[in-house]
Design a protein around this motif. Structure first.
Motif, PDB file in Angstrom:
ATOM      1  N   GLY A  40      21.349 -21.584 -45.673  1.00 26.94           N
ATOM      2  CA  GLY A  40      21.608 -22.905 -45.124  1.00 26.94           C
ATOM      3  C   GLY A  40      21.040 -24.031 -45.951  1.00 26.94           C
ATOM      4  O   GLY A  40      21.272 -25.196 -45.632  1.00 26.94           O
ATOM      5  N   GLY A  41      20.308 -23.722 -47.003  1.00 27.72           N
ATOM      6  CA  GLY A  41      19.696 -24.740 -47.830  1.00 27.72           C
ATOM      7  C   GLY A  41      20.589 -25.179 -48.983  1.00 27.72           C
ATOM      8  O   GLY A  41      21.705 -24.682 -49.128  1.00 27.72           O
ATOM      9  N   PRO A  42      20.081 -26.106 -49.783  1.00 32.95           N
ATOM     10  CA  PRO A  42      18.783 -26.770 -49.631  1.00 32.95           C
ATOM     11  C   PRO A  42      18.796 -27.860 -48.553  1.00 32.95           C
ATOM     12  O   PRO A  42      19.767 -28.596 -48.438  1.00 32.95           O
ATOM     13  CB  PRO A  42      18.545 -27.384 -51.019  1.00 32.95           C
ATOM     14  CG  PRO A  42      19.925 -27.582 -51.579  1.00 32.95           C
ATOM     15  CD  PRO A  42      20.784 -26.491 -51.023  1.00 32.95           C
ATOM     16  N   ASP A  43      17.739 -27.893 -47.785  1.00 27.19           N
ATOM     17  CA  ASP A  43      17.533 -28.892 -46.734  1.00 27.19           C
ATOM     18  C   ASP A  43      18.689 -28.907 -45.722  1.00 27.19           C
ATOM     19  O   ASP A  43      19.196 -29.963 -45.356  1.00 27.19           O
ATOM     20  CB  ASP A  43      17.359 -30.275 -47.357  1.00 27.19           C
ATOM     21  CG  ASP A  43      16.811 -31.285 -46.357  1.00 27.19           C
ATOM     22  OD1 ASP A  43      16.149 -30.845 -45.383  1.00 27.19           O
ATOM     23  OD2 ASP A  43      17.062 -32.492 -46.540  1.00 27.19           O
ATOM     24  N   ASN A  44      19.099 -27.710 -45.288  1.00 27.91           N
ATOM     25  CA  ASN A  44      20.156 -27.546 -44.275  1.00 27.91           C
ATOM     26  C   ASN A  44      21.483 -28.175 -44.680  1.00 27.91           C
ATOM     27  O   ASN A  44      22.306 -28.502 -43.824  1.00 27.91           O
ATOM     28  CB  ASN A  44      19.710 -28.151 -42.934  1.00 27.91           C
ATOM     29  CG  ASN A  44      18.548 -27.391 -42.321  1.00 27.91           C
ATOM     30  OD1 ASN A  44      18.505 -26.165 -42.353  1.00 27.91           O
ATOM     31  ND2 ASN A  44      17.600 -28.130 -41.765  1.00 27.91           N
ATOM     32  N   SER A  45      21.723 -28.316 -45.967  1.00 29.20           N
ATOM     33  CA  SER A  45      22.949 -28.962 -46.429  1.00 29.20           C
ATOM     34  C   SER A  45      24.139 -28.012 -46.464  1.00 29.20           C
ATOM     35  O   SER A  45      25.290 -28.466 -46.544  1.00 29.20           O
ATOM     36  CB  SER A  45      22.736 -29.553 -47.831  1.00 29.20           C
ATOM     37  OG  SER A  45      22.390 -28.528 -48.752  1.00 29.20           O
ATOM     38  N   THR A  46      23.892 -26.715 -46.421  1.00 24.99           N
ATOM     39  CA  THR A  46      24.988 -25.746 -46.460  1.00 24.99           C
ATOM     40  C   THR A  46      24.990 -24.863 -45.213  1.00 24.99           C
ATOM     41  O   THR A  46      25.437 -23.720 -45.263  1.00 24.99           O
ATOM     42  CB  THR A  46      24.892 -24.853 -47.713  1.00 24.99           C
ATOM     43  OG1 THR A  46      23.643 -24.134 -47.689  1.00 24.99           O
ATOM     44  CG2 THR A  46      24.972 -25.676 -48.986  1.00 24.99           C
ATOM     45  N   ILE A  47      24.522 -25.387 -44.118  1.00 23.85           N
ATOM     46  CA  ILE A  47      24.515 -24.611 -42.885  1.00 23.85           C
ATOM     47  C   ILE A  47      25.890 -24.719 -42.224  1.00 23.85           C
ATOM     48  O   ILE A  47      26.453 -25.800 -42.090  1.00 23.85           O
ATOM     49  CB  ILE A  47      23.409 -25.090 -41.917  1.00 23.85           C
ATOM     50  CG1 ILE A  47      23.284 -24.121 -40.740  1.00 23.85           C
ATOM     51  CG2 ILE A  47      23.662 -26.501 -41.443  1.00 23.85           C
ATOM     52  CD1 ILE A  47      22.051 -24.375 -39.897  1.00 23.85           C
TER      53      ILE A  47
END
Length: 298
Positions: free
Chosen positions: A244-251
């Protein structure tokens, strides 16, 4: 006279109808295993999820009563819900366009039989035999700075690079499969149609656009539905490659369901509510696609 009457009775006697009851019984017997499988592994789980979606149901606390519609409102208010929806839609659009375009190009490339056709078809189809989790682990090793042959290139370090690196994995994994589906459609086009187009003076592009594409519309629609549905339910590749990273950008939306249920929140009721929303969205989308296809064919 008696003989004539007996003959007339034989002629007038209705022919015995087939034993429809035994035929229906056989039909139910054949369908029973599949029906039982669907009920156990599809209908019952959906019923359980529907009940959980309107209940206060913790992962460890268990059922604690009805709380409808709190779970649904909490899902919509979650800070990651709309970013997950936006990223999932973006990923679906990018993957569908690239994958179908490449698959159609490969199918056209190997449409005509020659000495290299069998080798190329097999080569393009081999990645499809690999499981998605296994393919994701393979690409994870390829992208990892410790084992990558490309050195210190950051394949997963930024949101953009993480997205395109995952798209590359999916295109490599599934392009051969969709190529095969489109190739079946191409093989079903009669050669007389192309001959008639050439006699009418149609060029290569005109033949492709006005002959090939309309005649493989059903195959294209099937590939589109499968690709869109699979992309909207993406989980394995992002869970293995990016978490899901980096920083939940690909969740993705399915990752969010997993996180709600088993990581951090441990709230099965909220995860079930989001699952119901996703199921409803998929039903609406697939119905719209089927109606669009039927409208074009009619």
């Amino acid at each position: 006279m008696t003989t004539l009457q007996s003959r007339a009775e034989v002629v007038d006697k209705p022919v015995a109808a087939p034993k429809r009851r035994s035929t229906r019984t056989q039909g139910w017997a054949y369908a029973a295993p599949t029906a039982l499988f669907v009920v156990i592994f599809f209908v019952i789980p959906i019923g359980i999820v529907a009940r959980m979606s309107v209940s206060d149901w913790g992962l460890f606390a268990g059922y604690r009563g009805i709380n409808a519609p709190e779970n649904f409102s909490d899902v919509l208010d979650d800070r990651l819900f709309w970013p997950a929806v936006g990223f999932t839609v973006k990923y679906t659009l990018v993957t569908t366009v690239i994958l179908l375009a490449l698959a159609l190009g490969l199918a056209l490339l190997v449409q005509e039989s020659n000495r290299w056709t069998g080798f190329l078809r097999t080569s393009f189809l081999v990645p499809s035999a690999l499981g998605l989790a296994s393919a994701s682990l393979l690409f994870y090793a390829l992208y990892s700075p410790q084992s990558s042959p490309f050195g210190a290139v950051s394949f997963l370090g930024t949101p953009s690079s993480a997205l395109w690196s995952t798209v590359a994995l999916i295109v490599w994994r599934y392009s051969g499969f969709y190529m095969l589906l489109l190739l079946v459609g191409l093989q079903g086009i009669p050669g007389d149609v192309y001959e008639a187009a050439r006699l009418d003076g149609a060029g290569r592009f005109q033949t492709f656009w006005h002959v090939t594409v309309p005649l493989i519309r059903s195959s294209l629609a099937l590939c589109t539905i499968l690709c869109v549905t699979g992309s909207l339910l993406a989980f394995d590749q992002f869970y293995i490659l990016t978490k899901g990273g980096p920083d939940n950008s690909t969740i993705t939306i399915v990752q969010l369901i997993y996180n709600m249920a088993f990581q951090g929140q441990n709230n099965l009721g909220r995860a079930a509510a989001l699952s119901i929303l996703v199921l409803f969205a998929l039903l609406v989308l697939n119905i719209a696609q089927f109606r669009g296809l039927r409208g074009k064919e009619s």
